[in-house]
Scaffold this motif. Sequence first.
Motif, short mmCIF file in Angstrom:
data_model
loop_
_atom_site.label_atom_id
_atom_site.label_comp_id
_atom_site.label_asym_id
_atom_site.label_seq_id
_atom_site.Cartn_x
_atom_site.Cartn_y
_atom_site.Cartn_z
N UNK A 77 0.85 -1.19 0.00
CA UNK A 77 0.00 0.00 0.00
C UNK A 77 0.88 1.24 0.00
N UNK A 78 1.91 1.21 0.87
CA UNK A 78 2.83 2.36 0.92
C UNK A 78 3.51 2.55 -0.43
N UNK A 79 3.85 1.44 -1.08
CA UNK A 79 4.55 1.49 -2.38
C UNK A 79 3.68 2.18 -3.41
N UNK A 80 2.39 1.77 -3.45
CA UNK A 80 1.51 2.29 -4.49
C UNK A 80 1.19 3.75 -4.23
N UNK A 81 1.03 4.10 -2.93
CA UNK A 81 0.62 5.48 -2.65
C UNK A 81 1.79 6.44 -2.63
N UNK A 82 2.83 6.16 -1.82
CA UNK A 82 3.86 7.18 -1.66
C UNK A 82 5.26 6.68 -2.02
N UNK A 83 5.39 5.39 -2.29
CA UNK A 83 6.73 4.88 -2.62
C UNK A 83 7.46 4.44 -1.35
N UNK A 84 8.21 3.34 -1.47
CA UNK A 84 8.92 2.82 -0.31
C UNK A 84 10.15 2.11 -0.84
N UNK A 85 11.27 2.12 -0.06
CA UNK A 85 12.45 1.46 -0.63
C UNK A 85 12.47 -0.03 -0.29
N UNK A 86 12.96 -0.83 -1.25
CA UNK A 86 12.95 -2.29 -1.10
C UNK A 86 13.74 -2.72 0.13
N UNK A 87 14.79 -1.96 0.46
CA UNK A 87 15.63 -2.33 1.62
C UNK A 87 14.81 -2.36 2.89
N UNK A 88 13.98 -1.32 3.07
CA UNK A 88 13.17 -1.25 4.28
C UNK A 88 12.21 -2.44 4.35
N UNK A 89 11.57 -2.74 3.21
CA UNK A 89 10.61 -3.85 3.19
C UNK A 89 11.33 -5.15 3.51
N UNK A 90 12.52 -5.34 2.89
CA UNK A 90 13.27 -6.57 3.15
C UNK A 90 13.62 -6.68 4.62
N UNK A 91 14.07 -5.53 5.17
CA UNK A 91 14.45 -5.46 6.57
C UNK A 91 13.27 -5.87 7.46
N UNK A 92 12.11 -5.27 7.17
CA UNK A 92 10.93 -5.53 8.01
C UNK A 92 10.46 -6.98 7.84
N UNK A 93 10.39 -7.42 6.56
CA UNK A 93 9.84 -8.77 6.34
C UNK A 93 10.77 -9.85 6.88
N UNK A 94 12.11 -9.60 6.81
CA UNK A 94 12.97 -10.66 7.32
C UNK A 94 12.74 -10.80 8.83
N UNK A 95 12.34 -9.69 9.49
CA UNK A 95 11.96 -9.81 10.90
C UNK A 95 10.61 -10.50 11.05
N UNK A 96 9.67 -10.09 10.19
CA UNK A 96 8.32 -10.66 10.29
C UNK A 96 8.36 -12.18 10.10
N UNK A 97 9.25 -12.64 9.18
CA UNK A 97 9.34 -14.09 8.94
C UNK A 97 9.78 -14.83 10.20
N UNK A 98 10.50 -14.13 11.09
CA UNK A 98 10.92 -14.79 12.33
C UNK A 98 9.83 -14.83 13.39
N UNK A 99 8.78 -14.01 13.18
CA UNK A 99 7.78 -13.92 14.27
C UNK A 99 7.22 -15.27 14.63
N UNK A 100 6.80 -16.05 13.61
CA UNK A 100 6.13 -17.33 13.95
C UNK A 100 6.97 -18.10 14.93
#
Length: 1481
Positions: free
Chosen positions: A1167-1190
């Motif tokens: 959503x952020x990407x489509x509306x205002x733009x977001x850098x791939x590094x941040x998404x990778x950073x966040x998702x690699x953490x999210x993948x550890x949540x489980x």
Amino acid sequence: MDSPARCSNPEGWGPVSTARPFDLTVCFEEGILLSTLLVLIAIAGAFRCWALRGWEVLPRCRKSLWVLRAKLIFLVLACAASCANLILVVVTHRPVAVVQSYVLDVLALLVAPFLTYLNHHRTRSSSTLLLLFWPLYTICVLVWTRTVAVTELHAFLPVLSLKCAAAALGLAAFALENLGVEFSPEDKPALPEKGHIQSPLLTANVFSVWTFSWMSGLMKKGAKAYITEDDLPSLVPKDEAANLGRKLHDALQKHKGLWTSLFVAYGGSYAFAALLKVIQDCLVFMQPQLLRLLLAYISDYQSARASGRERPSELEGFAIAVFMFCASVVQTIILHQYFQRCFETGMRVRAGLVSAIYQKALVLSNDGRGRASGDIVNLMSVDATRLQDLCTYGLISISGPFQIALAFISLYNILGWAGFVGVAIMVVSVPLNTLIARLLKKLQEQQMKNRDKRTRLMSELLANIRSIKLYAWENAFIRWIMQVRNEQELRMLRKIGVVTSLNTSLWGGIPLLVAFSSFAVASATSDTPLTSDRIFPSISLFMLLSFPLAMFSQVTSNIIEALVSVRRLSDFLGADELQSDARELITNSNLQLGDEVLAIENGEFYWNKDAPQPTLEDINFAVAKGELVGVLGRVGAGKTSLLSAIIGETIRTEGEVRLSGCVSYAPQNPWIMSATIRDNILFSHVYDPEFYELVLDACALRQDLALLPNGDLTEVGEKGITLSGGQRARVALARAVYARADLVILDDVLAAVDAHVARHVFDNVIGPNGLLATKARIVVTNSIHFLKQFDKIAYIRRGIIFETGTYQDLVNNSESQLYKLIKGHGTLTTSGMSTPFLGDAATPSSEGETAVESLRDLTEEKLQTVDCKLERRKSYGRAALVDNLPTRTVSDGMTKEHSEQGRVKTDVYLQYIKAASKTGFTFFVVCMVLQQVTSVLGNNTLRAWGEHNLNAGSNRDAFWYLLVYGLYSLTSTLLGTAAAILLWVLCSVRSSRLLHDSMLNAVMRAPLSFFELTPTGRILNLFSRDTYVVDQIIARVTQNTVRTACVTGIIVLVIGTSFPLFLIAVPPLTWFYIRVMIYYLSTSRELKRLDAVSRSPIFAWFSESLNGLSTIRAFGQQNVFVQNNERRLDRNQICYLPSISVNRWLAVRLEFVGATIIFIAAILALVALVTSGVDAGLVGFVLSYALNTTGSLNWLVRSTSEVETNIVSVERILHYIGLEPEAPAEIPNAVPENWPTKGEIVFKDYCARYRPELDLALKKISITINHREKIGICGRTGSGKSTLLLSLFRIIEPASGTIFIDGVDIAKVGLHDLRSSISIVPQSPDLFEGTIRQNIDPTGAHQDADIWVALEQVSLKAFVESFPEGLDAPVREGGSSMSAGQRQLLCFARALLRKSKILVLDEATSAVDLDTDQAIQDIIRGPLFGDVTMLTIAHRINTIMESDRVLILSAGEVTEFDSPKNLLNNKQSAFYSLAAEAGLA
């Protein structure tokens, strides 16, 4: 038409559309996706209908039938819509892509109503096919709808609407199908037994099985109230122990090896689990690839926006996110189905093996029984459990290499050859780890030895606690234990702590090092820039890799252990069995008096098959119904072997043994089960109250039962520990009598009972007028008392029947052995009892005599009634066996253990932290938090570097970024190590020391009554198991919990700061999470407890059966015992299954939360990407953490629950630290120097009771005992003799009144001072493991010279000098290296060494032979004890005839107190009647 299905769309079949961005071609959707699904459902549905038509129709209630009608209406309408669509397409010639798919649609929807109808009436759960078909069908229709809507919506509107209508109707039917088929009790089949709760698995639909929702009912119950065994569902029939055992038994018959047999019996679902695991591994490695796709898509979108070219379709990003979510959910479902199957297989393997071992143990021959019973129990507890553990993790040996291979391939795809640098480091680290593991194992083994040493000391202490209290030796013992504990055990614990912390930090540090080196090499060698879409997927791959590598070493050691176990089990299962044709059994029930019951002709028998000569040879022996045969012979002549030959336990090589009817048997060492006395006597036979009462009287068990708390329903401990030897013998006899078998074999049952009881039992049971008069009976005896009344006597000598004949024949022949025997030991009188009461070695005790008087009167009347009854039923019919009992009634032993229920109180945690040092703990937490923070900063550096590379288009400036990343990683590893060392070396050891020492002191200061009420095993358990938990387990689980809590916190923070919108999703997720936690913790805790409680009866029953093998075989009750074993196993499985399913229930739900978090994070990023733009590094950073949540969430619940289950140990230890102590040990200035100087004792109105709730044991005692007086104390059992002594030592505190010694009130003296100034020689001499010096003088207060003098005075000096070590000669546990007499003399030496003014003797000469007795009496009456006040409790009157005065007690009151002479002159005195009974007056 050139092919069966023609594509009439210009785009053709090719799956991806060329005309539209991110879409499939219509032909592919209709002809491949939809058609495949429809063909599958049509074929599978048709087969299922065919299979179901043969099943029986089940009853259904009205509601159920209405649901069925609704389902059918929806399905028929859906089918109609599909038909209409087909007609529309054909008639109007619409340009559809693949016409055939519309035909298939009709066919598939036609099958559905038939399948629904049959399934509803003939099965107990919803149809899996339909439940899976409708959601998949809807998805396919939706994909097709999107394509149609984009291309030619107008032309296809009617077709589209009919298709969607069919799908919608299908979904309605799907919703109803989910409700199931059983709605009311009348739908369910009848229950097999009361209290049987059906397994919810029988009615669970496929989604319920996948998500473990069938557990939810139990979880709800668990959250409201404490779960008990009655709430747990019963097993599915195929998992019951009887069926599992049969499966393995059949497999073992067909196949040679145990491995093969186990696989044939239980391998089916295990193989399926292996398949599931492989699929799951592929899905796990799909996640990093999907992450890479997503990040590449984001970079692409960003650069397209920047450069102004056409952007990729928005739908594509969202589709990837949805795929990630679905892959995650499917992987979770598959993983836990795999786990559940593994655990179930493990459970089945254990149950099957335990059944097999048990059945084998019942038929082992004497050769096969060469093993100790402890070994056989080990096969069951250790080896069967090892194979169970192998089943849970064994498949990792297949899946581990597969995972590693997948990881290599993926890494190569992402990083090229550079990735293998990291892999090389990982591989090198494995041997390093094995080294550390070896070191740890060595340290642990040493620690085990230290722990055993301490436990042994502790068990000695508990066994001798009475002596320790009486002698005031507490401090010496505490010193010994503390020395082992603090000098050896805790030192080792520190070492183990250091090694463990290094180990943990290595495992934490290696993945970081791997990532660092791989990126360094990649940045140096490769030209393509290292962007975020390459950095973050590779990090998650390295993380995935570390698990199989870590598990691999554990699994290999598991496999090696299992191989050893299988070899041991195979040896055991192949051991020799009893000879099956050792005897010929004739089951002829209507025997008449005089018929032959047993005949042995020319028998030759061996105990071992390779023995050089036979145990018995040339045996000719016959017994008829109604005959009483005696077997005599010296020790080791073969009397018991003859009985074993009759039971069929020996190997018969020649001759034959014929036996008509059944046998009952009472062995020489009576075997008592831990059950009620009634169960012991009935021995699985039906209860016949009338005959049972007769048996109790005949076996003289009435009085004994009157003394027990619940009469014959009293539970006896293991091996009949709560009964005396004579009582055990009579219970075993009663069991043999009650069975009313055709042949009764009694092996020396009269040896253990007093003479008068023996007389009674012989007359009422064995003799010509006894209960067994009409049966054939064989009695082995060493005594010659009743031989006159035997019909026939056989004398065995060296394995040969030396002579046989009637009593008269043998006695008249002066050459016969019997004649010589009687001449040597008795008189050839005419009475049946050849020795008078007095000369008999076992002089009847004073209490016993009077008991016999009352017994005689009783039995006279009883015998008359017995006679009438004998007339009425000529011979008692055989006892019938009870039918099987329900699974859930299995007893747990005598007293319930103190076990808390519910949450552990916060106070316990605070106490533990206080014991561990608060500052240390705070620093530990701070280090853990900082470690996580530095690790986040490190990953953030990587993100910045990735962005920099993307913009620069190459790997310039890599050095600085890598340097910063490396420093952060290093700091985080070091902080982790610091935290671990703080916890292990400082906190853990400190708390261990504090808790153990406080508990030891508290237990040592507890009053004696505490030890009498608490089983030793329970206290030992606290000092071994619970102390171990505090030493080693709590630290580990605390470390895990704090770490996972930090990780989880950091994850939420990272996602929250990057995408603030995420914080909206946190509260609902947290609510769900906490809700699941509460459900899980409350249920799982109780289930763990139940599992543990239901496990011990299996082992107890097993070791018990091994002790009573000959009895079980003689009664022919092998099957009954096997069933009993199966019942105990089933009971444990009933508790075990939910306790593992509950973990799956939790994991599925938490991983769903984790998947949702990933999904939300990904969607927010898009959503952020489509509306205002977001850098791939941040998404990778966040998702690699999210993948550890489980993982983290899962671990958080697990480790919190582990902390809670283990902190229970601290709770129990604190419970013991808070024990009520006895009076203070020392009170300063309470007594003068060298008190007591004279030894004068005055009782003033003294009253005492054992426990507040009991009556007074001593009432108003007022007597004065002068200096140097020798007092004898006597009275019947329970008159208060021992109580009087205990009150002198203040083991019992006064209720009122007091005692003065030399004018000092003993209530005002410290216990240590009081007890160390009085000497006692107790009734049972207590010795402990150590040296002779330690046994005589544990406190080390005396010189060697004094000890030698004391030993000389008790004539033990020569004995001790015979050892090379002298006073340092070792004494084995319980003093088993000395004879009873020597132990007793050693206790005298203790008393002599003390030189105190008051000496108490508690019938000190009961264990010694006549010569030693004389020696002891001389010491007591000699000059050594001339100046000492002496109190003697007498069980035998003759020992106190020479006292100055005699004190007679009755019911806690003084009845007489005068010199023996005066009392004997008064014929009315109680003392006179006691002396008369003993034949002394």
